[in-house]
Design an enzyme around this catalytic site. Structure first.
Site, PDB file in Angstrom:
ATOM      1  N   ARG A   1      15.492  -3.912  11.945  1.00 11.06           N
ATOM      2  CA  ARG A   1      14.046  -3.535  12.490  1.00 11.06           C
ATOM      3  C   ARG A   1      14.339  -3.247  14.165  1.00 11.06           C
ATOM      4  O   ARG A   1      13.430  -3.268  14.848  1.00 11.06           O
ATOM      5  CB  ARG A   1      13.011  -4.805  12.439  1.00 11.06           C
ATOM      6  CG  ARG A   1      12.575  -5.176  11.103  1.00 11.06           C
ATOM      7  CD  ARG A   1      11.436  -4.285  10.753  1.00 11.06           C
ATOM      8  NE  ARG A   1      11.257  -4.210   9.293  1.00 11.06           N
ATOM      9  CZ  ARG A   1      10.222  -3.731   8.631  1.00 11.06           C
ATOM     10  NH1 ARG A   1       9.257  -3.404   9.476  1.00 11.06           N
ATOM     11  NH2 ARG A   1      10.350  -3.679   7.179  1.00 11.06           N
TER      12      ARG A   1
ATOM     13  N   CYS B   1       0.886  -1.218  -0.021  1.00  8.90           N
ATOM     14  CA  CYS B   1       0.020  -0.010   0.102  1.00  8.90           C
ATOM     15  C   CYS B   1       0.957   1.342   0.090  1.00  8.90           C
ATOM     16  O   CYS B   1       0.484   2.057  -0.822  1.00  8.90           O
ATOM     17  CB  CYS B   1      -1.022  -0.038   1.312  1.00  8.90           C
ATOM     18  SG  CYS B   1      -2.229  -1.162   1.020  1.00  8.90           S
TER      19      CYS B   1
END
Ligand SMILES: NC(=O)c1ccc[n+]([C@@H]2O[C@H](COP(=O)([O-])OP(=O)(O)OC[C@H]3O[C@@H](n4cnc5c(N)ncnc54)[C@H](O)[C@@H]3O)[C@@H](O)[C@H]2O)c1
Length: 447
Positions: free
Chosen positions: A433, A276
């Site tokens: 991360r 997205c």
């Protein structure tokens, strides 16, 4: 208006979970999800541990509603005909050819849906845009519907989906808000009310926001752009931290404690992925350019540029660590999904980082707890544009956690909990991360 039958076109990451939750919460409504891909429908009707979408809690919802009032079917025409309300939850990827290629949204799938709806409708319908669409798409959909069917009244609503993969079911149960855009006509407002009545079965009224169609369409693009912008902002600062000795985690905490800013989406990482953010921002950039807003387009385009810079910077750090050449070096890639708790790897940072390491000569051993070997091979041939056979000598996709002793370094690219407990021994770990504790053996981006 009493809705008895809902049809959703598109049984993907949005259509499947969203409709499963509507069916669960509205046992008085029959909800049928249809898809042009019969294999996907077969999988939705198959064993609960092999559903085509992995989401925590999804299997339980499907188990309760499937066969009761939740159905998956490849009979698109029959279910369009039967439904009073039709959701369009098909994919809207970035266009790859024609005008706006590389930026604009490809509306081909949505337009095909609209043509199907026009063709198979024998009574009035409420048609709902669930897919993320450029502002003013409802106009185009109306044109298609009316061109192909003159007798029937179609009322178009925008109801963009804000769920996040990995927490979709939780997000659908307790949405921050449900947004419904409708036309300010009598029939428009009746349709809005019909959809509000569905959501009020479990969403508090004050969380249901009704607007005009254009605000609703644009709000989804703007929302994703703002979220991605925060990631690029903190990632850009991680580069400055590395030059100055400031610590990005300390910086994030200090910034996020300001109530005007807040702590969410302020964690430095190897960059955002997923189906997205990138496509929606490119779409926003394209729209701004279309309306002659060059400065606004440039502003949002930089969010993507910083994201590309961060992925590249991370891979380059690994290459630099080994003296600029990875020939003969084996690097473990831990995580292929674009985030934890999903099997979705579309636009995942792991794909781009791995490609750069591979091109620098590395042997790659790839492992992800949820992304299948088949999907990883498919991503390699699609995104890298090489045949998996060609690369087989230097790429191994593993189906279990790696034997870390046999490799030279590890890149952690998805924040899966299981990677937190791995014993890396003396291995060089590049953490994209921020999931590991401080250690001088760990080379974390942004530290
Ligand atoms: N994935 C997310 O997290 C997310 C979140 C919010 C919004 N969205 C938006 O929702 C939309 C759908 O996304 P997704 O991730 O579910 O996509 P997806 O690719 O997982 O699913 C789309 C499905 O639509 C089917 N399809 C396409 N054209 C069709 C047609 N004409 N008739 C029948 N079936 C057809 C495809 O076979 C596919 O199964 C996109 O616009 C996306 O931007 C996605």
């Amino acid at each position: 208006m009493q809705i008895k039958n809902i049809c959703c076109i598109g049984a993907g990451y949005v259509g499947g979970p969203t409709m499963a939750v509507i069916a669960l919460k509205c046992p008085h409504i029959n909800v049928t999800v249809v898809d042009a891909n019969p294999d996907k429908i077969k999988a939705w009707n198959g064993p609960l541990d092999e559903l085509p979408v992995y989401e925590p809690g999804l299997a339980e919802v499907v188990k309760e509603a499937r066969g009761r009032n939740l159905f998956f079917s490849d009979d698109i025409s029959g279910n369009i005909e039967k439904a009073e309300m039709i959701f369009m939850a098909v994919n809207t990827p970035t266009k790859t050819e024609g005008e706006g290629a590389g930026m604009a949204a490809d509306l081909g799938y949505v337009e095909a849906c609209a043509r199907d709806i026009a063709k198979h409708s024998k009574s009035d319908k409420i048609v709902i845009e669930k897919s993320t669409l450029p502002v003013r798409t409802a106009e185009k959909i109306k044109e298609i519907l009316e061109e192909n069917s003159t007798e029937i009244h179609f009322e178009i609503l925008s109801n963009p989906e804000f769920l996040a993969e990995g927490t979709a079911i939780q997000d659908l149960f307790k949405s921050d808000r449900v947004l419904i855009g409708g036309h300010e006509t009598e029939s428009g407002q009746k349709a809005v009310q019909a959809l509000v009545d569905i959501y009020t079965n479990w969403i508090p009224k004050e969380k249901i926001l009704t607007t005009n169609v254009w605000s609703s369409e644009l709000a989804k693009l703007a929302s994703n752009a703002m979220l991605a912008q925060r990631i690029s902002s903190i990632n850009s600062l991680s580069a400055l931290c590395e030059k100055t000795g400031a610590n990005i985690d300390e910086l994030s905490k200090a910034i996020g404690m300001d109530h005007r800013i807040g702590p969410h989406f302020l964690k430095a990482s190897v960059g955002f992925g997923g189906s997205c953010f990138q496509k929606d921002i490119l779409n926003l950039v394209y729209l701004c350019k279309y309306y002659g807003l060059e400065e606004v387009a440039d502003y949002w385009h930089h969010v993507i540029k910083i994201n590309d810079y961060q992925k590249d910077r991370f891979a380059q750090k690994i290459i630099d660590h080994f003296g600029g050449d990875l020939k003969g070096k084996s690097i473990a890639i831990l995580g292929w999904a674009f985030k934890a708790n999903t099997d979705d790897s579309r636009e995942s940072a792991a794909i781009y980082v791995s490609e750069k390491l591979y091109n620098a000569g590395a042997n790659l051993l790839i492992y992800d707890p949820m992304v299948s070997q088949k999907s990883i091979n498919r991503d390699i041939s699609f995104y890298w544009n090489i045949s998996p056979k060609l690369s087989q000598d230097r790429i191994r996709v593993m189906n279990e956690a790696l034997k870390l002793k046999e490799i030279d370094g590890t890149a952690i690219l998805t924040e899966w909990t299981e990677f937190k407990d791995l014993d890396f021994g003396n291995l060089v770990v590049f953490d994209g991360r921020n999931i590991l504790k401080e250690s001088n053996k760990i080379h974390q981006i942004g530290r």
